[in-house]
Design an enzyme around this catalytic site. Structure first.
Site, mmCIF file in Angstrom:
data_model
loop_
_atom_site.group_PDB
_atom_site.id
_atom_site.type_symbol
_atom_site.label_atom_id
_atom_site.label_comp_id
_atom_site.label_asym_id
_atom_site.label_seq_id
_atom_site.Cartn_x
_atom_site.Cartn_y
_atom_site.Cartn_z
ATOM 1 N N ASP A 301 0.868 -1.163 0.000
ATOM 2 C CA ASP A 301 0.000 0.000 0.000
ATOM 3 C C ASP A 301 0.914 1.226 0.000
ATOM 4 O O ASP A 301 2.110 1.130 0.316
ATOM 5 C CB ASP A 301 -0.943 -0.009 1.218
HETATM 6 C C1 BGC Z 1 -5.112 3.146 0.137
HETATM 7 C C2 BGC Z 1 -5.164 2.178 -1.016
HETATM 8 C C3 BGC Z 1 -4.994 2.926 -2.312
HETATM 9 C C4 BGC Z 1 -3.716 3.702 -2.292
HETATM 10 C C5 BGC Z 1 -3.439 4.461 -3.571
HETATM 11 C C6 BGC Z 1 -3.904 4.065 0.052
HETATM 12 O O1 BGC Z 1 -4.032 5.091 0.972
HETATM 13 O O2 BGC Z 1 -5.107 2.443 1.350
HETATM 14 O O3 BGC Z 1 -6.353 1.454 -0.990
HETATM 15 O O4 BGC Z 1 -5.045 2.036 -3.392
HETATM 16 O O5 BGC Z 1 -3.769 4.620 -1.224
HETATM 17 O O6 BGC Z 1 -4.295 5.541 -3.694
#
Ligand code: BGC
Length: 737
Positions: A301
């Protein structure tokens, strides 16, 4: 050796053959015969080179084989370049890759490798539509709404629509779906998920992934693992015992691999039992690779990578969105012998295999981030999902459906001034338009019927507006978002008071909930109707009007429990949520969601699986296809067929969901019952039809922590069937030998 030599020759011959096919297509294209090949040749990220130089481009070979042909041709720098995203500003420090980060759009980007013809990876968020501020896309209802239809075909189509729009936007890795089990009712991301049951979430996840991947992009299911709260999410440690992890939190991910053939997973921000998810060998190596046999890649993530050597050696394949740990630092670690080249090759293989499998090396991709991907069919679909996912929770004296001639007062900010159509955070989508409840209702009533509005900021004015109409529709909402949990389950602001004020002024009040999870309803007894419309997407007012006026007969069911009070929930203690000293103790163990309400005999406000219709149904004639079955047979794929007759006993056509739950022998240490199968059926008034669903081993098995493996203990199991987790009038038994 001889076999290897032969294979090598075979590969070259095949490559040559496919090369001549391509050349001949190219000639045809020049003559106007196959324009797609001309476009492919014009692609900027994969230059035309003799296919004979690139045996991995031979489409007749398997993905694994193609990856194995490519990897030895890659330099260490090129391998490392595939293992991280590039930072918008810095570019890629290590490789000879061509850094061409698009100036707009994609939230993650891995540049193409022109030398070897490896396509770029363009990653975009998307849980209810293409995210990251993309324009001209469709805003679908929140996934929790889509899941409420209890229809895997619908959620597969949801994935197809999402996947198609992503693909046409140039995205080839679609970040979604979010599949974690909702453990904490206040969780800020429950709207992104499918609900509180592991089996149910697994069915939904597999279907949505299939839908997304059928359109081109690789799906990225997230967030792996034990990402069940937003509070303190960058450091929180989820303390979970092995059995609970296996039985409650892992199954959606297992189904994503086994039935969804997902290409990637995103490891989560949180720690699981003391170790960050993205460097947790137990979670990434043991469970995901050895147990689930996942052969795709794990990306972190955004900001969830915390180390170089531990992450690389414990199973993280790709850092997102930048190269802080997996760029220069990783190269140094390889040079220093801390990460072996075999480990690097393995990471690269896991990234390349889904890329080959999904055809990213072979397909041309139309469009880019600026393409308008909207489609009137998708607008229709968005509305349909919202209708299918809207749950009728209360309908006293059949106040609904409404006559189109009744005067209406729409009350509440979400009723018109600020429709609440989606959740926040990375899943946010720019809606092309939003039909407010007020507008949807105004369009639907008979000409000349009064529809008035008060935003509810002034309770006196709201009550006055409500008193002057025959029916008051109060639209209330929560503001749920990634990054924070709700402080409690109350409707925020003055909305409870607003409902009470309106309910005093008008006896015919219908409350419409635009929420992403459960809320408390202290006013529930004082209103005539309650509708859970979730975050309904761009067609908000149209789908609501279709429900209110009976154009669509509601058939959705709750995928999570609505509690009676904030204390009577499975995670009521601070130790459980939001945690104490950075640790959240999963002490409720298997008693997540309805399992806890059943195990503790706690009456919910509305139970898991519950939802009303404008018609009525009767279930009967319960039949099992066998009375005894061996655990061995189940383990090797045998299924138990459960048949129930459903009769539409009312006056309207409608759909009902038959739910089958398994009650374990006490010795198995399971909650009273758990969902094992479900099936939905549409019936005309007076019609009866059988619904047959099958229960397989995954719905019965328990995890044995002595043997660290699944088992189906012998004994007599109760099989219960009905139309909600708390309405199971039909019973049978199966003896497992
Ligand atoms: C989230 C993810 C997301 C990523 C990219 C993170 O803060 O937890 O689900 O895909 O950001 O935007």
């Amino acid at each position: 050796m001889r076999i290897q030599g032969l294979l090598h020759r075979l590969v070259l011959v095949t490559a040559f053959i496919s090369g001549s096919i391509i050349i001949c297509h190219f000639a045809m294209a020049l003559a106007g015969g196959a324009p797609s090949v001309v476009r492919a040749a014009a692609r900027s990220d994969v230059p035309a080179t003799s296919p004979a130089d690139r045996p991995w481009m031979n489409q007749s070979l398997g993905a694994e084989e193609r990856a194995n042909l490519l990897i030895p041709e890659m330099t260490l720098d090129e391998k490392i370049a595939l293992m991280h995203g590039v930072n918008r500003i810095k570019g890629d420090a290590v490789s000879g890759y061509d850094v061409e980060f698009p100036s707009i759009g994609y939230v993650g980007y891995v540049p193409s490798n022109k030398r070897l013809g490896i396509p770029a990876l363009r990653l975009a968020d998307g849980r209810a539509g293409v995210g990251n501020k993309a324009e001209n896309v469709t805003l679908l209802p929140a996934p929790i709404a889509a899941a409420s239809a209890w229809d895997t075909n619908l959620i597969e189509e949801f994935g197809r629509v999402l996947g198609q729009e992503q693909w046409e936007k140039g995205t080839n890795v679609a970040l979604g779906p979010s599949i974690d089990v909702v453990r904490v009712p206040e969780w800020g991301r429950s709207f992104e998920s499918y609900g509180e049951d592991p089996f149910f979430n697994g069915r939904m996840a597999a279907a949505e992934i299939k839908g997304i991947q059928s359109q081109g992009p690789i799906a990225d299911a997230n967030m792996y693992l034990t990402m069940n709260q937003e509070s303190d999410r960058f450091r929180e440690d989820s303390v979970v015992d092995e059995r609970t992890m296996e039985e409650i939190y892992l199954p959606p991910f297992e189904a994503s691999v086994r039935d969804g053939h997902v290409g990637t997973f995103m490891c989560a921000y949180v720690k699981t039992n003391g170790v960050y998810s993205c460097e947790n060998a137990d979670v990434l190596q043991h469970m995901l690779r050895e147990q689930l046999k996942f052969d795709g890649w794990v990306m972190s993530d955004w900001g969830a990578t915390h180390s170089t050597v531990d992450c690389a050696n414990n199973g993280l394949d790709q850092q997102m969105p930048d190269d802080v740990y997996f760029g220069v630092a990783l190269k140094k670690a390889v040079d220093a012998g801390q990460v072996s080249s075999a480990t690097i090759d393995e990471h690269v293989r896991r990234i390349l295999v889904p890329m080959f499998r999904q055809g990213l090396f072979d397909k041309e991709q139309p469009g880019n981030w600026k393409t308008n991907v909207r489609d009137p069919k998708h607008d229709q679909f968005s509305r349909m999902v919202s209708e299918q996912g809207t749950i009728l929770l209360k309908n006293e004296q059949s106040i609904l459906p409404l006559p189109t001639t009744a005067s209406i007062a729409v009350i509440g900010e979400a009723g018109h001034a600020k429709p609440k159509v989606e959740g926040g955070g990375s899943s946010a989508v720019i809606a092309p338009y939003v039909v407010s409840p007020f507008d949807g209702i105004r369009k639907r009533v008979e000409a000349g019927t009064n529809v008035t509005y008060a935003d509810g900021s002034d309770l006196g004015a709201a009550a006055k507006t409500a008193a002057a109409a025959q029916i008051a529709i109060v639209v209330v909402h929560t503001d749920e978002t990634e990054g924070s949990d709700r402080p409690n389950l109350h409707l925020p602001g003055n909305q409870d008071q607003m409902i009470s004020a309106v309910a005093q002024a008008n006896k015919h009040v219908i409350v419409v909930l635009d929420t992403g999870g459960p809320v408390l309803m202290p006013w529930a007894d004082n209103v005539a109707g309650i509708i859970e419309a979730w975050y309904p997407g761009q067609e908000d007012g149209n789908s609501l009007a279709a429900i209110l006026y009976g154009d669509f007969n509601p058939s959705a069911k709750l995928p999570l429990t609505f509690p009676r009070s904030g204390d009577a929930i499975p995670t009521a203690s601070k130790e459980q949520w939001p945690g104490v000293g950075g640790r959240s103790i999963y002490s409720e163990k298997l008693n997540v969601g309805y399992r806890w309400y059943d195990a503790t005999n706690t009456e919910p406000l509305f139970p898991f699986g519950f939802g009303l219709s404008y018609t009525t149904f009767r279930v009967g004639h319960f039949a099992l296809d066998q009375q005894t079955i061996s655990s061995g047979a189940l383990e090797s794929g045998a299924k138990l067929q459960v048949t129930v007759d459903v009769t539409n006993t009312g006056k309207r056509a409608g759909a009902e969901v038959v739910q089958v739950y398994i009650g374990h022998p006490a010795a198995n240490g399971e909650p009273p019952h758990r969902l094992g199968a479900f099936g939905k059926i549409e019936l005309q008034p007076g019609e009866t039809k059988p619904v047959t669903v099958s229960v397989d081993a995954t719905a019965i098995r328990i995890f044995n922590t002595d043997r660290h493996g699944w088992e189906i203990p012998i004994g007599t199991y109760e099989i219960l069937a009905g139309t909600s987790s708390r309405d199971l009038p039909l019973k049978g038994a199966i003896t497992i030998q």
